[in-house]
Design a protein around this motif. Structure first.
Motif, PDB file in Angstrom:
ATOM      1  N   THR A  68       0.868  -1.185   0.000  1.00 16.78           N
ATOM      2  CA  THR A  68       0.000   0.000   0.000  1.00 16.78           C
ATOM      3  C   THR A  68       0.901   1.230   0.000  1.00 16.78           C
ATOM      4  OG1 THR A  68      -0.096   0.041   2.414  1.00 16.78           O
ATOM      5  CG2 THR A  68      -1.877  -1.111   1.296  1.00 16.78           C
ATOM      6  N   ILE A  69       0.641   2.146  -0.926  1.00 14.82           N
ATOM      7  CA  ILE A  69       1.499   3.331  -1.022  1.00 14.82           C
ATOM      8  C   ILE A  69       0.653   4.590  -1.099  1.00 14.82           C
ATOM      9  CG2 ILE A  69       3.479   2.117  -2.057  1.00 14.82           C
ATOM     10  CD1 ILE A  69       2.637   3.088  -4.782  1.00 14.82           C
ATOM     11  N   SER A  70       1.261   5.711  -0.815  1.00  9.10           N
ATOM     12  CA  SER A  70       0.555   6.982  -0.905  1.00  9.10           C
ATOM     13  C   SER A  70       0.483   7.414  -2.373  1.00  9.10           C
ATOM     14  CB  SER A  70       1.296   8.049  -0.103  1.00  9.10           C
ATOM     15  OG  SER A  70       2.496   8.395  -0.773  1.00  9.10           O
ATOM     16  N   THR A  71      -0.383   8.371  -2.647  1.00 15.53           N
ATOM     17  CA  THR A  71      -0.504   8.905  -4.006  1.00 15.53           C
ATOM     18  C   THR A  71       0.831   9.456  -4.487  1.00 15.53           C
ATOM     19  OG1 THR A  71      -2.835   9.435  -3.684  1.00 15.53           O
ATOM     20  CG2 THR A  71      -1.686  10.662  -5.407  1.00 15.53           C
ATOM     21  N   SER A  89      -7.846   4.375   2.389  1.00 15.78           N
ATOM     22  CA  SER A  89      -6.605   4.035   1.694  1.00 15.78           C
ATOM     23  C   SER A  89      -5.523   5.014   2.114  1.00 15.78           C
ATOM     24  CB  SER A  89      -6.847   4.142   0.184  1.00 15.78           C
ATOM     25  OG  SER A  89      -5.642   4.033  -0.539  1.00 15.78           O
ATOM     26  N   LYS A  90      -4.273   4.665   1.840  1.00 17.75           N
ATOM     27  CA  LYS A  90      -3.191   5.630   2.057  1.00 17.75           C
ATOM     28  C   LYS A  90      -3.180   6.669   0.941  1.00 17.75           C
ATOM     29  CE  LYS A  90       0.973   3.990   3.409  1.00 17.75           C
ATOM     30  NZ  LYS A  90       2.059   2.971   3.480  1.00 17.75           N
ATOM     31  N   MET A  91      -3.909   6.370  -0.138  1.00 17.76           N
ATOM     32  CA  MET A  91      -3.949   7.281  -1.277  1.00 17.76           C
ATOM     33  C   MET A  91      -4.978   8.392  -1.054  1.00 17.76           C
ATOM     34  SD  MET A  91      -3.723   4.448  -4.305  1.00 17.76           S
ATOM     35  CE  MET A  91      -2.116   4.017  -4.988  1.00 17.76           C
ATOM     36  N   ARG A 111      -7.932  10.484   5.658  1.00 19.88           N
ATOM     37  CA  ARG A 111      -6.796   9.656   5.231  1.00 19.88           C
ATOM     38  C   ARG A 111      -5.881   9.259   6.386  1.00 19.88           C
ATOM     39  NH1 ARG A 111      -2.059  11.429   2.194  1.00 19.88           N
ATOM     40  NH2 ARG A 111      -3.030  13.443   2.574  1.00 19.88           N
ATOM     41  N   GLN A 157      -5.958   7.688  -9.809  1.00 17.48           N
ATOM     42  CA  GLN A 157      -4.597   7.863  -9.294  1.00 17.48           C
ATOM     43  C   GLN A 157      -3.609   8.187 -10.419  1.00 17.48           C
ATOM     44  OE1 GLN A 157      -3.674   7.973  -5.854  1.00 17.48           O
ATOM     45  NE2 GLN A 157      -5.887   8.191  -5.829  1.00 17.48           N
ATOM     46  N   LEU A 207      -4.551  -1.195  -3.396  1.00 17.11           N
ATOM     47  CA  LEU A 207      -5.186   0.128  -3.308  1.00 17.11           C
ATOM     48  C   LEU A 207      -5.703   0.385  -1.904  1.00 17.11           C
ATOM     49  CD1 LEU A 207      -7.290   0.031  -6.608  1.00 17.11           C
ATOM     50  CD2 LEU A 207      -5.091   1.163  -6.267  1.00 17.11           C
ATOM     51  N   PHE A 263       3.162   6.700  -5.396  1.00 19.48           N
ATOM     52  CA  PHE A 263       2.671   6.122  -6.651  1.00 19.48           C
ATOM     53  C   PHE A 263       3.119   6.981  -7.838  1.00 19.48           C
ATOM     54  CE2 PHE A 263      -0.627   5.943  -9.962  1.00 19.48           C
ATOM     55  CZ  PHE A 263      -0.636   4.593 -10.253  1.00 19.48           C
ATOM     56  N   GLU A 301      -2.612  17.638  -1.035  1.00 22.85           N
ATOM     57  CA  GLU A 301      -2.164  16.681   0.000  1.00 22.85           C
ATOM     58  C   GLU A 301      -2.989  16.872   1.259  1.00 22.85           C
ATOM     59  OE1 GLU A 301      -0.102  14.048   0.661  1.00 22.85           O
ATOM     60  OE2 GLU A 301       0.146  13.916  -1.498  1.00 22.85           O
TER      61      GLU A 301
END
Lengths: 154, 154
Positions: free
Chosen positions: A76-79, B122-124, B72, A138, A121, A82, A154
């Motif tokens: 799982t990653i942040s935007t 999500s982290k996104m 988030r 995304q 996701l 990504f 953000e």
């Protein structure tokens, strides 16, 4: 030539398709993006369907692409992470990036073995329509960060 | 009477609304669900907009409800944990559950202070349209688990 490709198992269902088509149109102004649709298998068991769909997915993969498989067990990653990863593939490594979304049965081991990255996701389970929509959003968000379009906050 | 309520700051935009309306229709066969739409503030700065929107959100909150704010920075949980938590509120505690989705500016501290739960999808970073769609899908998925409807697969 396509720089981003989404290979997905499912069916085009309105109004989901209208949403992803709109994102695709916006992304295409900056980076060429395309889709390959794989029809869900109608075999009796989930295992047989996954096998069937895996063969079709594998037949669409090409050498020298970066393959990113969407799977709930993935990273799982942040935007922002990504975005950094995606544009590193596209601009530094100059590799086409291929995203792969399986059916609700899941994704086969042979496809996972071809993955350069396995991305989750969310910890939640989403339908493939929803996963595809999130992925498009995304990618579009990443394009906005890259090209300074006012969309992402953000 | 509504058992689940979604308070959200945004605008009804087609085709997103068609999707959430369809989920709402399906959920309503089992549990009454409703929405309160709050128009985004047009104040100059993000801080002022958040303050403005917070006042409107707070005016819609009622005592004895369970308030769940989407943020988030909140807790990330699996679909199954979400389902257990939601139906614990609805059936054990017999409390209406109110989900709150802020604008892209974020959610105010005063609203967060009223939260019984802060949930991260999500982290996104997602748009509010996407967050609302995901929330509806997770509620519908929970209803399917609860009532044995063939939709959710682990």
């Amino acid at each position: 030539m396509e720089k981003i490709r989404i290979i997905w198992v499912g069916r085009n269902i309105s109004p989901w398709t209208e949403i992803t088509r709109e994102y695709s149109k916006r992304i295409n102004r900056y980076i060429k993006i395309g889709e390959i649709l794989i029809k869900p298998s109608n075999k009796r068991s989930a295992a047989l369907r996954i096998e069937d769909e895996s063969i079709k997915i594998l037949s669409k993969l090409e050498n020298n692409d970066t393959n990113c498989v969407l799977d709930r067990e993935g990273e799982t990653i942040s935007t922002y992470t990504f975005y950094k990863w995606l544009f590193n593939q596209l601009e530094e490594k100059r590799r086409r990036t291929v995203f792969i979304i399986g059916s609700s049965d899941g994704i086969g081991e042979k496809v996972l073995a071809k993955a350069d990255k396995i991305l989750s996701l969310s910890k939640m389970v989403f339908s493939y329509q929803l996963s595809k929509t999130i992925l498009y959003e995304q990618i579009y968000r990443s394009v906005c960060i890259r090209y300074g379009i006012d969309y992402h906050r953000e």
